[in-house]
Each structure stands twice: as structure tokens, then as C-alpha cells.
Enzyme design. Structure first.
Site, PDB file in Angstrom:
ATOM      1  N   LYS A 234       0.777  -1.281   0.028  1.00 51.61           N
ATOM      2  CA  LYS A 234       0.034  -0.094  -0.021  1.00 51.61           C
ATOM      3  C   LYS A 234       0.927   1.252   0.033  1.00 51.61           C
ATOM      4  O   LYS A 234       0.582   2.386  -0.668  1.00 51.61           O
ATOM      5  CB  LYS A 234      -1.134   0.076   1.244  1.00 51.61           C
ATOM      6  CG  LYS A 234      -2.175  -1.077   1.043  1.00 51.61           C
ATOM      7  CD  LYS A 234      -3.036  -0.840   0.120  1.00 51.61           C
ATOM      8  CE  LYS A 234      -4.174  -1.856   0.084  1.00 51.61           C
ATOM      9  NZ  LYS A 234      -5.073  -1.607  -0.949  1.00 51.61           N
TER      10      LYS A 234
ATOM     11  N   GLU B  92      -9.891   5.346   2.521  1.00 60.53           N
ATOM     12  CA  GLU B  92     -10.953   4.154   3.015  1.00 60.53           C
ATOM     13  C   GLU B  92     -10.082   3.232   3.564  1.00 60.53           C
ATOM     14  O   GLU B  92      -8.818   3.045   3.234  1.00 60.53           O
ATOM     15  CB  GLU B  92     -11.878   3.726   2.192  1.00 60.53           C
ATOM     16  CG  GLU B  92     -11.362   2.617   1.057  1.00 60.53           C
ATOM     17  CD  GLU B  92     -10.360   3.334   0.042  1.00 60.53           C
ATOM     18  OE1 GLU B  92     -10.059   4.661  -0.030  1.00 60.53           O
ATOM     19  OE2 GLU B  92      -9.316   2.578  -0.366  1.00 60.53           O
TER      20      GLU B  92
ATOM     21  N   SER C  67       1.969  -9.386  -0.874  1.00 62.03           N
ATOM     22  CA  SER C  67       1.481  -8.059  -0.817  1.00 62.03           C
ATOM     23  C   SER C  67       1.689  -7.435   0.670  1.00 62.03           C
ATOM     24  O   SER C  67       1.997  -6.209   0.606  1.00 62.03           O
ATOM     25  CB  SER C  67       0.112  -8.087  -1.294  1.00 62.03           C
ATOM     26  OG  SER C  67      -0.759  -8.722  -0.550  1.00 62.03           O
TER      27      SER C  67
END
Lengths: 259, 394
Positions: free
Chosen positions: B85, B107, B374
Site C-alpha cells: 500500500k 478508506e 503483498s
């Protein structure tokens, strides 16, 4: 002349909104007829959606109540059919585009045309995406109502040039809901739009008191009220009719007060 | 038709109030991505702050155990804040700063994107507010506290299903009221244009590095790239620079939840239908009348009833395939990778690990799989313990 134009023949139009199926299908039919009698010149019927992104809490909750009652798009058409047995009041759907897309544009607008839905407002279908429905709506005699926001600035010309029915002028930034004060330079926006089009201009978002309706009524062709009406339905439920009549009647008078 | 199309998908289905801001955002994005100073600043942050390039790790024990293709892990879990992210967030928050904004909102599902945004906001001195479904604030309580430590305000979202989609709704509702000083830092390759493109471009660093690393280590590209898909940002990042290499299979792993034949899954590309929601035309889980369906996954980060438009396009044109992975398979993979390689993956990433565990034994030993790992799994330890019936409070 489209039926929507009729709504603006009786002084400043008062446009009321409610969510279909809140609290029940039967009551929605009854409330629409009562609101017309009390002075609504045009009624917006909200098709309930699971994720009403442009709505504040009051209308979000109405969507939840309507969906908890299993209100479907077919039920909303049934409401229109029943209202049309008794009334010619101009009716406009307020709907997010997904329920319409899912139903099928052809089938949806054909039904609108047959039952007498005069227009559609879709908060998630800006000018750039209007092509989704513009032709099909037109073929079925349904006006696609354009929204103009306080942030629209140089987009006003493009949007207004292409608009039909009336133009929905969004009074404030943010989502729907009652506001104590409207700070946008509405006069400026309205005169910018009037340079481009002769269509009636109705202002909505935040309006809830007769004083606000009267202020807006002096500069716009129509006053749109949603959350305040839905709040009455939330509060009184099945017994809301009398309260709706009183409120709509006071708001229509205030909207039309020119002095 | 608007810009930002991937076949019929994508577009800008959003309130008029936001349209000028989206047009401005796109214009500023294009400007700064061609600005050498901006690119240098962003690359420096990615290197010096986020710790890029991320390692391409050969998972030797896993490879031997599965007895098939060689398995490499692209270690996005080793980035600062523990997930991919940060790649996107550094780009978007830096862009917001350059655009003169003073506040960012985001969000978050699992909390990783919220933590990353709060981190970048702290670093770049921006106000930060994060919307998180109330259900997720409970299953990821640690991440809520992390965000607060970083100076962000976390809003538990109580509407709808109280998960990621509702957090997106409220973030848009916030943005529409404060477009003048706020940028919405969206966490995945979703939403109205330019977000899907912008997020993909910022995440494409994953495959850009991996491509180079494979050529160095193996002298060739992998045969398959596997990544988990919620909205689809790590997968888009892992796929992007391999799209032109037609021999590289691209495989996205969706949340199969309790099974795709039950209502309890979030596998949009497997079970969903075309629709228009959250600013984009794409594939969504929907009920009979186009209501967005409640979805379910053990993984908060994959618990989203749709997918980014470019994934829908890659599926339709056959360039990528998408498979559902159940909770049980993902939890098994979570435990497997922990014991086999000493790497605790995020439960989201464990979905990709689970598919590699199925695929590798069917492949030859001279073939190569890349798993996009990830994120790291520290945040999931409590919920996996619960899943296994272990009470950590005793």
C-alpha cells in the site's frame, strides 16, 4: 410541452422528494397524492439503493428502511402506476444508475414511458456519462435532469446547453441533508446558467425551513426539499400524511412568496 | 464516453460536484509524472523511506516441498508499514501536497491502506482522516491504534455492511463536502478515473522491479505471476509490466470465503455481474435488482463486492485468469508459509500463496512462479487464532 414544464406554471415550483417503500409501498402512494394536494408541483421518487453515496444520513436511513421492506424496482413502477390512476402530477425518479443498468436501460425507460414517469435524476451520471441513457430516455419521452454544482464553474455552459426538463442546481458542497445556512453564491450560478438556457432552475440540497424556501424562491424557479420530508416520514411513519400536508403547504406558500 | 476506459469498463460515474476536481487531479497527475523533480522526490521516498526495491526471494523449502515449479516471493511485506500500500500512498500524498492540499482522507479494509496513508500524512505533514467499517475496526483493532498513533483520526463507519464498501461510501461523502482542501487517497485500482490508472501506475513498481530481478537471477521471466485481488492494486502492480509478455500467465486470487456456492464470498470476477458503482463500470456482486450484495471473506482487505475495471478487462480479453480461494485454503497457506519459510503472510496474500500451492506441483521444475506477497501477517494473527478456535485472552 413536457409535463415537467407544467410544474413551473404555478409560481415558484415546490418539488418534494420521498423514498419509495418507506415506510411501505401503500403509504408511498398515499403520501405522493397527499403531497400533490398540499401543493407539490413535482414529486421526486427515490428508488432505494444499497449504497446511496450522495445522500446524508436521513435519506440513507430511508433507503435502508425501504430495502428492509424488500422494495424492488418493479414495486416502484407499481407505485407510479397507482399514482397515475389518480393524478397527473409530474413525477421524476431519483435513482443511482446501477439499479437502472441492472434492470436494463431499454426495459426501464420503456416502462417509464408507458407508466408516465416524466424524468430521471441520477446523481452518479455526470455529463460525461450521460450517453449511457440519453437516447433511450429521449425515445421514451423521459427527460434526463442535469445537475449543476457549486464546483461546476466552466462546465455550466456545456451541461446547461444539453439539459432537458429542468436543471437541478445543487446548493452546497457535500451530501443531501438539512443545513442551517446555505453559503454558496447561488445568484451567480443561477445567472450563469440563465445565460445559456431558458429551462427552469430548481435549487436543492439543505433546504428545510420556510425562510430558506422563501429566500431561494425569490431567485430560483423551483425549490427542492428531500431530507426534511423524509425526516417527517421517519418520525411519523404510517401516520405521516397529515404532517406532510402541513409541511408541504407551508413550504409551497413560502417558496411562492415574492415580496 | 468519458476517459479512463478499459474496454467497456472504467469511466467516471460520480457526482457532478466532484467532476472538476477529478479533471484537475488528472491534469495535475499528468503534469507531475512528467516533472523530473517530482519523480526524483517520489523515487527517493520509495528507496530511502519505504525500503524499495523489495526483495525477490527464492522460497527454496516451499519449492522443494511442493516438488514442482520454482517459487519466488516478491516481498512487498518488507516495505515500511508492511504492505504494498505504501507504494501508492507515497505517490498520492506527495501529489496532494504539491496540489496545495492540506488534508487527505482514505478508506481502509484491513487497515493497511489506512496505516500507510496515516504514515505518509505524518511524514509529509498533512491532516489525515480514515474511514473504516465498524466491523473491520474490531477485527483489525491493532491497525486502528496504529493509525491513531500516527496522528490520524479514524471514523468507524456504521452504515450498510459496516465494511470496506461502506468505508468507500463515507470517504466519498467526506470528499464531496471538502474538495477544496482535501484529496481522497484511494487505496486500490478502483473508483472513477483517474484513480484506477493512477494507483496502477504507482503500484507498477512491483512488476518493474520483479522483471529486472528475474532477468538478473534467472535470465528469464517467470511463467506465472500470482497475486490476490480485492480491489486489485497489488495484482495490477504485479501484472502490469508483464502484460506484454504473453508467455507470463497472470493469475488473480479472489476471496472465495466459505465457498463460491454459498452467499459468503467476495469473488466478484467469479460470481459477480457487470454494473456501475463507486464511480466505475466494472464487475460487482449484486442481488436481483442491482443492489450491491453483502460479501464475506476472512480477509478484511479482500472483503469488497467489486474489482477494479482493468482486472475486469484483463479477464474478458483473456490476458489474466481469476480463481477463487476459500478461507480454509487461505488459512492453511498462512500457516504453511509461516512454518515452511518463516514468513507470516497477510491473510490477503495467503490467498495467492494458496493458489501457488495448487499450481506449483502441476508445473515442471524448470518453470517459475512469482507470488506477490503483498503484506505481512502480524495484523492477522489474532483473527487466525480465532478461526482456529484458539483464545488468546486466556
Amino acid at each position: 410541452m413536457s409535463k415537467i414544464a407544467n410544474a413551473f406554471q404555478n409560481g415558484t415550483a415546490f418539488i418534494g422528494f420521498l423514498t419509495a417503500g418507506d415506510p411501505t409501498i401503500d403509504k408511498t402512494v398515499e403520501f405522493i397524492l397527499a403531497m400533490e394536494e398540499a401543493g407539490c408541483d413535482l414529486i421526486e421518487i427515490g428508488i432505494p439503493f444499497s449504497d446511496p453515496m450522495a445522500e446524508g444520513v436521513v435519506i440513507q436511513d430511508a433507503n435502508v428502511r425501504a430495502l428492509e421492506n424488500d422494495t424492488t424496482t418493479d414495486d416502484v413502477f407499481d407505485i407510479v402506476r397507482r399514482v397515475r390512476e389518480k393524478s397527473d402530477v409530474p413525477l421524476v425518479f431519483l435513482t443511482y444508475i446501477n439499479p437502472v443498468f441492472f434492470y436494463g436501460y431499454e426495459k426501464f425507460f420503456k416502462k417509464c414511458g408507458e407508466l408516465g414517469v416524466d424524468g430521471i435524476i441520477s446523481p452518479d451520471l455526470p455529463y460525461e456519462e450521460k450517453g449511457e441513457i440519453a437516447d433511450i430516455a429521449k425515445d421514451n419521452g423521459v427527460d434526463v435532469i442535469s445537475l449543476i454544482a457549486p464546483t461546476s464553474s466552466e462546465r455550466i455552459k456545456m451541461i446547461a446547453n444539453d439539459a432537458t426538463g429542468f436543471i437541478y442546481v445543487v446548493s452546497s458542497l457535500g451530501v443531501t441533508g438539512m443545513r442551517s445556512e446555505i453559503k454558496t453564491d447561488l445568484n451567480g450560478i443561477l445567472s450563469d446558467i440563465r445565460e445559456v438556457t431558458d429551462l427552469p432552475l430548481a435549487v436543492g440540497f439543505g433546504i428545510n425551513t420556510p425562510d430558506q424556501a422563501s429566500e431561494i424562491g425569490k431567485i430560483a424557479d423551483g425549490v427542492i426539499v428531500g431530507s426534511a420530508i423524509v425526516k417527517i416520514i421517519e418520525k411519523y411513519g404510517e401516520n405521516a400524511e397529515k404532517h406532510l400536508r402541513d409541511y408541504v403547504s407551508a413550504m409551497k406558500d413560502a417558496s411562492n412568496q415574492k415580496s | 464516453m468519458s476517459k479512463g476506459r478499459y474496454g467497456e469498463y472504467g469511466g467516471q460515474y460520480i457526482s457532478e460536484t466532484l467532476m472538476n476536481e477529478l479533471i484537475y487531479l488528472e491534469q495535475q497527475y499528468n503534469h507531475y509524472m512528467n516533472d523530473a523533480d517530482f519523480v526524483y522526490e517520489l523515487n527517493t521516498l520509495l528507496k530511502e523511506y519505504a525500503g524499495r526495491p523489495s526483495l525477490l526471494y527464492y522460497a527454496e523449502r516451499m519449492t522443494e516441498d511442493l516438488g514442482g515449479a520454482k517459487i519466488y516471493l516478491k516481498r512487498e511485506d518488507l516495505n515500511h508499514t508492511g504492505a504494498h500500500k505504501i507504494n501508492n500512498v507515497l505517490g498520492q500524498v506527495l501529489l496532494a501536497k504539491k496540489m496545495g492540499k492540506t488534508r487527505v482522507i482514505a478508506e481502509t479494509g484491513a487497515g493497511q491502506h489506512g496505516v500507510a496513508t496515516a504514515t505518509a500524512a505524518a511524514l509529509l505533514d498533512m491532516e489525515c482522516e480514515v474511514y473504516m467499517g465498524e466491523v473491520d475496526t474490531k477485527r483489525q483493532a491493532l491497525n486502528v491504534y496504529r493509525m491513531e498513533l500516527l496522528g490520524a483520526k479514524v471514523h468507524p463507519v456504521k452504515s450498510g455492511t459496516k465494511t470496506l464498501k461502506d468505508a468507500v461510501n463515507d470517504a466519498f461523502r467526506d470528499w464531496i463536502a471538502r474538495v477544496h482542501d482535501t484529496n481522497y487517497v484511494i487505496g486500490s485500482t478502483m473508483g472513477p478515473h483517474p484513480f484506477p490508472q493512477m494507483v496502477r501506475d504507482f503500484q507498477a513498481v512491483i512488476s518493474k522491479e520483479a522483471r529486472k530481478q528475474f532477468l538478473q537471477k534467472e535470465g528469464r521471466l517467470p511463467d506465472a505471476v500470482i497475486a490476490c485481488v480485492g480491489g486489485g492494486s497489488n495484482a495490477m502492480g504485479a501484472f502490469y509490466n508483464f502484460i506484454e509478455d504473453e508467455d507470463v500467465k497472470l493469475i488473480g486470487c479472489e476471496a472465495g470465503g466459505k465457498g463460491i456456492d454459498t452467499p459468503y464470498n467476495a469473488a466478484a470476477l467469479t460470481k459477480g455481474q457487470i454494473g456501475i458503482f463507486h464511480g466505475m463500470k466494472s464487475i460487482f456482486n449484486q442481488s436481483e435488482y442491482g443492489q450491491i450484495a453483502p460479501v464475506y471473506s476472512v480477509s478484511a482487505g479482500l472483503d469488497y463486492p467489486g474489482v477494479g475495471p482493468e482486472h475486469a478487462y484483463l479477464r474478458d480479453c483473456g490476458r489474466a485468469q481469476y480463481v477463487p480461494i476459500t478461507d480454509e485454503e487461505a488459512v492453511n497457506a498462512f500457516e504453511y508459509l509461516s512454518r515452511m519459510e518463516g514468513i507470516i503472510p497477510a491473510i490477503e496474500s495467503a490467498h495467492a500463496v494458496a493458489y501457488a500451492m495448487k499450481l506449483a506441483p502441476q508445473m515442471d521444475k524448470d518453470e517459475i512462479i512469482m507470488i506477490c506477497l503483498s503484506g505481512r501477517g502480524d495484523k492477522d494473527v489474532r483473527s487466525i487464532a480465532e478461526y482456529r478456535g484458539v483464545d488468546l485472552n486466556e
